[in-house]
Design a protein around this motif. Structure first.
Motif, PDB file in Angstrom:
ATOM      1  N   LEU A  53       2.626   0.444  -2.913  1.00  0.00           N
ATOM      2  CA  LEU A  53       2.863  -0.250  -4.179  1.00  0.00           C
ATOM      3  C   LEU A  53       1.771  -1.271  -4.461  1.00  0.00           C
TER       4      LEU A  53
ATOM      5  N   ILE B  63       8.347   0.437  -6.696  1.00  0.00           N
ATOM      6  CA  ILE B  63       8.132   1.795  -6.191  1.00  0.00           C
ATOM      7  C   ILE B  63       9.469   2.438  -5.849  1.00  0.00           C
TER       8      ILE B  63
ATOM      9  N   ILE C 155       5.969   4.833  -9.501  1.00  0.00           N
ATOM     10  CA  ILE C 155       5.703   3.398  -9.590  1.00  0.00           C
ATOM     11  C   ILE C 155       5.833   3.005 -11.052  1.00  0.00           C
TER      12      ILE C 155
END
Length: 311
Positions: free
Chosen positions: A220, A141, A136
Motif C-alpha cells: 500500500l 488496500i 487499492i
C-alpha cells in the motif's frame, strides 16, 4: 451533445525469477487502446520437477486465447462474463488433462490462476489458488480473492492460540494449495457473479504469491507513494522492494498493475426509440485456426498468445 466519461487503462507488468533457478510464473495483459475492455491473466506454475513452467504457460495461453476469441461478447453489454470466465478455465483444465495424458512424466504439474476482464468501469474476476488480487482505493488496500492454500487455516490456529506466529510462519504445510488447475476436478473456483464498480484512481494489482514477501502495508505504501505516477513506476517500485528484501529463498514474482482513469467525452443525446437485434456470433477463419490450436502442444503457448493478442 451530452457529456459522459470513458474508462481508460494504464497497465504495466513485471516478472522476475527471484532466487529460483527457473521461472514458473506467466502473465499476459491486453488492454487495447481506445477500447472499452481489457483482459489480464496470471498463473503461477507448480511442480518444478513436473513442468511447473509449462503448466503456467499452458493455463495462461488457454484462458487468454479463449477470452480473446470471445472479445465481441466481452465488449457487448449482454455478455455473461462470469460464465465466459468459468468456461475459459474449464477449457484450460481440459487442455491440462490432455497434456498430462499425452506426457505421463508431467503428472503433478498444475498452476494457480487469476483471470480478470474489465469492461468500462466494471471488474469481473476469477481466481484459483493463492495468487493475490489487490484493490487499492482511497489510501486503503483490500485483497479481493481468498487464499486457496493451508495458510488461512494455519493463521486461524494462531488466532485461537493453538500455534505461535513464529511456528505458523515457517509451517511446512503453509503453502500447500487446496485448489489449483491440475487437469482434474478443480476443488474451488472463486468467480463473483456481480462485477465490482471501479472508480477513478483505483489501482488493481494481480500478482503471484512471490509478491507477498512484502506485507500488505508495504504494498500500500509503495503504491500510494507513486499513485500519481504511471503503473510502470508502481510496478518497478514493487519489484525493487522485493529484490531489496533479499530473501534467500525468494519465489518467482510476477506483477500486473492496472490504474483506472476516466476521461470526459461528448456524445450525442440518445434517441427516444431504440431497437436491438441479436445476431449469431461469426468467427473468422483466423479465429477458428487459433481455437483449433488450443490443445496439447505446450511449446505453441507463446504463439497462441501472440496470435490472440493480434486479433
Amino acid at each position: 451533445m451530452k457529456a459522459s466519461s470513458k474508462t481508460c487503462f494504464d497497465v504495466s507488468t513485471g516478472i522476475d525469477v527471484g532466487a529460483r533457478d527457473y521461472q514458473e510464473d506467466c502473465l499476459v495483459a491486453d488492454f487495447p487502446m481506445c477500447e472499452s475492455y481489457g483482459i489480464g491473466v496470471l498463473a503461477d506454475g507448480m511442480g518444478a520437477h513436473a513442468s511447473g513452467d509449462m503448466a503456467s504457460a499452458l493455463v495462461v495461453s488457454q484462458v487468454f486465447a479463449a477470452l480473446k476469441m470471445r472479445r465481441n461478447m466481452l465488449k457487448s453489454g449482454d455478455a455473461n462474463i462470469p460464465a465466459l470466465l468459468k468456461k475459459a478455465v474449464g477449457e484450460a483444465n481440459t487442455a491440462m488433462s490432455n497434456f498430462i495424458k499425452n506426457n505421463p512424466d508431467s503428472k503433478g504439474m498444475g498452476a494457480t490462476l487469476i483471470a480478470t476482464v474489465v469492461r468500462d468501469n466494471q471488474l469481473y474476476w476469477l481466481s484459483v489458488g493463492d495468487s493475490p488480487l489487490y484493490l487499492i482505493r482511497n489510501g486503503e488496500i483490500q485483497k479481493l480473492n481468498e487464499d486457496h492454500s493451508m495458510a488461512p487455516q494455519i493463521d486461524a490456529m494462531v488466532a485461537s492460540g493453538q500455534l505461535s506466529a513464529e511456528v505458523a510462519a515457517q509451517h511446512p504445510d503453509r503453502n500447500c494449495l487446496t485448489s489449483a488447475v491440475l487437469g482434474e476436478e478443480i476443488p474451488r473456483i472463486d468467480c463473483p457473479e456481480t462485477p465490482m464498480a471501479l472508480e477513478p484512481d483505483d489501482i488493481l494489482i494481480l500478482a503471484s504469491d512471490g509478491l507477498q514477501t512484502l506485507t500488505d502495508g508495504t504494498i500500500l505504501k509503495l503504491a500510494n507513494k507513486t499513485a500519481a505516477s504511471s503503473s510502470a513506476v508502481v510496478t518497478q517500485n514493487l519489484m525493487s522492494a522485493v529484490e531489496a528484501a533479499a530473501m534467500p529463498e525468494q519465489d518467482n514474482i510476477s506483477v500486473m498493475v492496472l490504474q483506472i482513469d476516466q476521461m470526459p467525452v461528448m456524445s450525442p443525446e440518445p434517441k427516444t426509440e431504440r431497437r436491438i437485434e441479436t445476431q449469431p456470433v461469426h468467427r473468422s477463419a483466423e479465429e477458428d485456426a487459433i481455437l483449433a490450436a488450443l490443445v496439447p502442444d505446450i511449446e505453441e503457448a507463446p504463439d497462441i498468445i501472440n496470435q490472440a493478442m493480434a486479433l
